[in-house]
Design a protein around this motif. Structure first.
Motif, PDB file in Angstrom:
ATOM      1  N   THR A 158      34.958  44.170  35.457  1.00 26.04           N
ATOM      2  CA  THR A 158      35.744  44.263  36.685  1.00 26.04           C
ATOM      3  C   THR A 158      36.578  45.549  36.597  1.00 26.04           C
ATOM      4  N   GLY A 233      34.926  32.992  32.126  1.00 29.49           N
ATOM      5  CA  GLY A 233      35.047  34.261  32.826  1.00 29.49           C
ATOM      6  C   GLY A 233      34.147  34.332  34.045  1.00 29.49           C
ATOM      7  N   LEU A 237      35.447  34.825  37.882  1.00 32.57           N
ATOM      8  CA  LEU A 237      35.027  35.970  38.689  1.00 32.57           C
ATOM      9  C   LEU A 237      34.292  35.522  39.950  1.00 32.57           C
ATOM     10  N   TRP A 259      38.886  40.174  31.944  1.00 34.59           N
ATOM     11  CA  TRP A 259      37.436  39.967  31.903  1.00 34.59           C
ATOM     12  C   TRP A 259      36.852  40.516  30.613  1.00 34.59           C
TER      13      TRP A 259
END
Length: 844
Positions: A158, A233, A237, A259
């Motif tokens: 990210t 994660g 996301l 992340w």
């Protein structure tokens, strides 16, 4: 199921063949459409490996597209957008769809044969894992066909993978597909841990089991602990992309570096998850071809355990350039160099074994020697990259790409090829071709080094990773051309190997029994193996059973050892003590089933629905998947489909469903370890954002009702107390009031869910505005799910009491559910402390 009345005896010449026939009737695989119901580990292991090889070919084609693009400067063979998709999918396919599933497939195939048992302990879980892998891989690779593949790199950093810079569905394909595949990996990890610890044949103490089993045990435990951070994660996301929860957006109180932490908490242990099984192949083959036991068995076991532990302390060395404190850099730099010590121990053990033996340079050993050369080179560049100043200079250059391939391809692919050629006669009953096999090796070895050895120099000249083209004046032209030529030479070598394998099954020379004169138990099988592996299960008290007792395959096939009886129609194997290998119970396994396929199909519908944002369909599919899983769980324990003709008892040892320590208890415990890793990763994210994120905002008063949360916690404790009392009664053979007690526990679980739901409803969380509220929402949903699961499973147990499947005669299932209640109590009270108490004490 028909009861079979025949038992083999050494005095009855018809007995052994009759017993073979009876066992085949019980264990045999159906054909046609019903082949989708197969749960046998041999078949499923082969399916994993064949599917993994298909994905390997897809990843290899993508690699050749990359090398074609980079062969010359200013190439326009691919557009930048397509190039980004291709290199992202190359890394993703090779890491997630080939390396780990391929090694897990090999372990699923080999471990029961090596430890002297008939199957893995949860065969339907293996089937679920395969279908999740298959469907997840199809979902992910279909993005290539749709030209909607992810383009942010296989690590999905990210904000490149967030909606702002990746607004299309590419990142969603990655997040949902990989999470689906991770279910498969976790299933196999849990399965292998429990099977190795609890189903080794009688007498095979922990310090006497094959080294390959040690390596797979370490790999499986690392999967159980290492994969949940990536799952968390991916969930966060995807929630950010789909709903707008700002976990990784600085403006909303998130942090994109979170992340990276979650990814590399998984990503660096994954390197050793891939390496350890490959090293296990090396440790298995070298003694065979050296003609002597391995030097330093205990040192190798020490190195395996040490590598597993240290690997979880290295993740930050992928992040030396993101601005972490210098003290942390020094710590992780030292840890990164320290991991070379257990690796070096293994290399020296292998070399010492070869030095003291009389090595035979057969085809598998050629691949082992290639591995030793390449992996040592990769290890040396790894130590270089552990030095922070050097890492700063070459970070994100082709030097890192070259190092990664030397470690992963050299450390995994070459041993895998050695193992493939070594065990090929066991698969097929035929010997591989030495001539074609050597051509395949040398083309692969030369091509690999031509590709990646040169790439070190390209990186030192400053060529960045992930660039789709370059100018002719940069000085990289000739090196990239040579690397690309080397890549095509390597491809020719792999094609030669595939041709050799294809010809092998038709034209290969028939293999004699145990053609390599190996010492491990898998070669006591027929070639190819039967569905049940062994007619009778031996007592093994040596590390080299076939060297110490060459007559063992014959006596096992004649039924002269344990469980040589088929009068009941059950799929039986031994349950043994995890340390000593002492016989404890007879484990009976469920047979072939449609439920794993149906459950995985429902989960695939969930993923596809989330992908296209059809949330009502996703919700329905979740419910359907839950129904399938619960229906699957109903056929367990004392259910007639799990224990046919259970009135025919084996005596001593008892059936596991009539004890308090069956494999289900161990399976639940290992699953809860994975669950705990997920929970700890969540807490890490909460405290990381709280302390590091520059825009993190904590409200002056907590939005959570502490009184109601404490009430929910008390309900959880009460439910656990009820379960503990019921389990204690079952241990004393008392089941009076068992069903009522289970219903009460279920009601307390439902009360916890209602109270958490009220807290969630009354909190008025602004989950799309602040990361603080979004993280709280995830924590409360986690608690809701586990409270609801405990309530449903307790209710199910109460119903099973009424059907006679649970009681003093079959007591182990409530003990399994009690494990979940204990876990819920601990995690929920920790959650209360982290989300509701600490913010009040410390303040924003």
């Amino acid at each position: 199921m028909t009861t079979i009345n025949r038992q083999a005896t050494p005095q009855d010449p018809q007995g052994p063949q009759g017993l073979h026939d009876d066992l085949h009737e019980i264990w045999g695989n159906p054909r046609g459409l019903k082949a989708l119901t197969i749960v046998n580990h041999t078949t499923l292991g082969l399916r994993f490996m064949v599917t993994g090889m298909v994905f390997f070919l897809i990843g290899g084609i993508l690699a050749m597209l990359v090398r074609t693009q980079l062969a010359m400067p200013d190439q326009d063979f691919m557009s930048p957008e397509i190039y980004n998709q291709v290199f992202t999918m190359h890394g993703t396919v090779m890491m997630f769809l080939f390396a780990i599933p391929m090694l897990e497939g090999l372990a699923i195939y080999m471990i029961p044969k090596m430890i002297g048992t008939r199957d893995l302990v949860c065969p339907r879980l293996t089937s679920l894992g395969y279908f999740c892998y298959l469907f997840g891989g199809i979902i992910l690779t279909s993005s290539l066909i749709l030209e909607m593949a992810p383009a942010s790199g296989w690590f999905m950093y990210t904000p490149l993978s967030s909606s702002e810079y990746a607004p299309d569905l590419g990142s969603d394909f990655w997040l949902l597909g990989i999470t689906f595949v991770e279910i498969s990996a976790l299933s196999a990890g849990v399965e292998l841990v429990v099977s190795i610890l609890r189903t080794r044949t009688q007498g095979m103490a922990l310090h006497k089991m094959p080294l390959f089993a040690w390596y797979i045990l370490a790999m499986a435990l690392m999967i159980v602990v290492g994969f949940p951070p990536l799952i968390l994660g991916s969930v966060l996301l995807e929630l950010e992309r789909a709903v707008g929860m700002p976990f990784f957006e600085v403006a909303g109180g998130g942090d994109p570096v979170l992340w990276q932490h979650l990814f590399w908490l998984f990503g660096h242990p994954e390197v050793y998850i891939i390496f350890l099984p490959a090293a296990g192949i090396v440790s298995t083959l070298i003694p065979v071809f050296a003609g002597r036991p391995i030097v330093g068995y205990g040192w190798v076991v020490f190195a395996i355990i040490t590598t597993g532990f240290i690997s979880f302390g290295l993740w930050v060395h992928h992040m030396f350039t993101v601005g972490i404190p210098q003290l942390a850099q020094a710590f992780f730099s030292a840890a990164s160099m320290l991991v070379a010590v257990p690796t070096a121990i293994q290399v020296f053990v292998w070399l010492a074994t070869l030095w003291l033996g009389k090595p035979k340079m057969k085809l598998p050993m050629l691949w082992i020697v290639g591995f030793l050369v390449i992996f040592v080179c990769g290890g040396l560049t790894g130590v270089m990259l552990a030095l922070v100043p050097f890492n700063w200079q070459v970070h994100d250059t082709h030097f890192v790409v070259a190092h990664m391939h030397y470690v992963l391809v050299g450390g995994m692919f070459f041993p895998l090829m050695a193992g493939l050629y070594y065990w090929l006669p066991l698969f097929s009953g035929r010997m591989p071709s030495e001539t074609i096999g050597k051509w395949g090796f040398w083309l692969t070895f030369i091509g690999f080094n031509a590709t990646f050895l040169i790439m070190h120099w390209t990186g030192l000249l400053g060529m960045p990773r992930r660039v789709y083209t370059y100018d002719t004046g940069m000085g990289w032209d000739i090196y990239n051309l040579l690397s690309s030529v080397g890549g095509f030479i390597m491809s020719a070598g792999i094609a030669m190997v595939l041709i050799d394998i294809a010809l092998h099954f038709r034209y290969g020379k028939p293999a004699k029994h145990n053609p390599w004169n190996a010492d491990t138990l898998e070669w006591a099988n027929s070639m190819p193996p039967s569905a049940y592996n062994y007619v009778s299960l031996p007592t093994i008290e040596t590390r080299h059973p076939l060297w110490d007792n060459p007559d063992l395959p014959r006596t096992m096939a004649e039924g002269q050892h344990g469980l040589a009886v088929a009068t009941h129609g059950r799929r039986e194997l031994w349950g043994t003590d995890p340390l000593t290998g002492k016989l404890r119970e007879t484990i009976h396994l469920p047979g072939n089933s449609w439920w794993p396929l149906f459950a995985s199909l429902a989960l695939a519908v969930v993923c596809i629905s989330l992908l296209v944002r059809w949330y009502p369909l996703a919700g329905i599919a979740v419910i359907v998947a839950g129904v399938f899983l619960l229906r699957w769980s109903w056929e367990n324990g004392a259910h007639p489909k799990a224990a046919p003709d259970a009135k025919v008892m084996p005596g001593d040892p008892p059936l596991h469903s009539r004890t308090m320590d069956g494999p289900g208890l161990w399976t639940m415990s290992v699953f809860l370890i994975a669950n705990g890793s997920f929970f700890l990763s969540y807490l890490f994210g909460w405290f990381y954002l709280w302390t590091v994120s520059p825009e993190w905002s904590m409200p002056e008063t907590s939005p959570l009702s502490l009184v109601v949360l404490v009430g929910a916690g008390i309900a959880t404790i009460a439910g656990m107390g009820v379960m503990e009392k019921l389990v204690s009664g079952l241990r004393q053979q008392r089941d009076a009031g068992l069903a009522v007690g289970l219903y009460i526990a279920s009601g307390l679980g439902a009360l916890q869910v209602l109270l958490i739901g009220w807290v969630l409803y009354s909190a008025n969380l602004a989950v799309t505005e602040t990361a603080h509220d979004a993280v709280i929402l995830v924590g409360l949903i986690y608690a809701l799910f586990h409270g609801g699961l405990a309530a449903v499973l307790s209710l199910l147990q109460g119903l099973r009491v009424g059907y006679g499947y649970v009681g003093a005669h079959a007591p182990f299932e409530p003990a399994v559910v009690a494990q979940l209640w204990r876990f819920n109590v601990v995690t929920f009270w920790v959650l209360i402390g982290a989300l509701a108490v600490l913010p009040r004490v410390i303040g924003g």
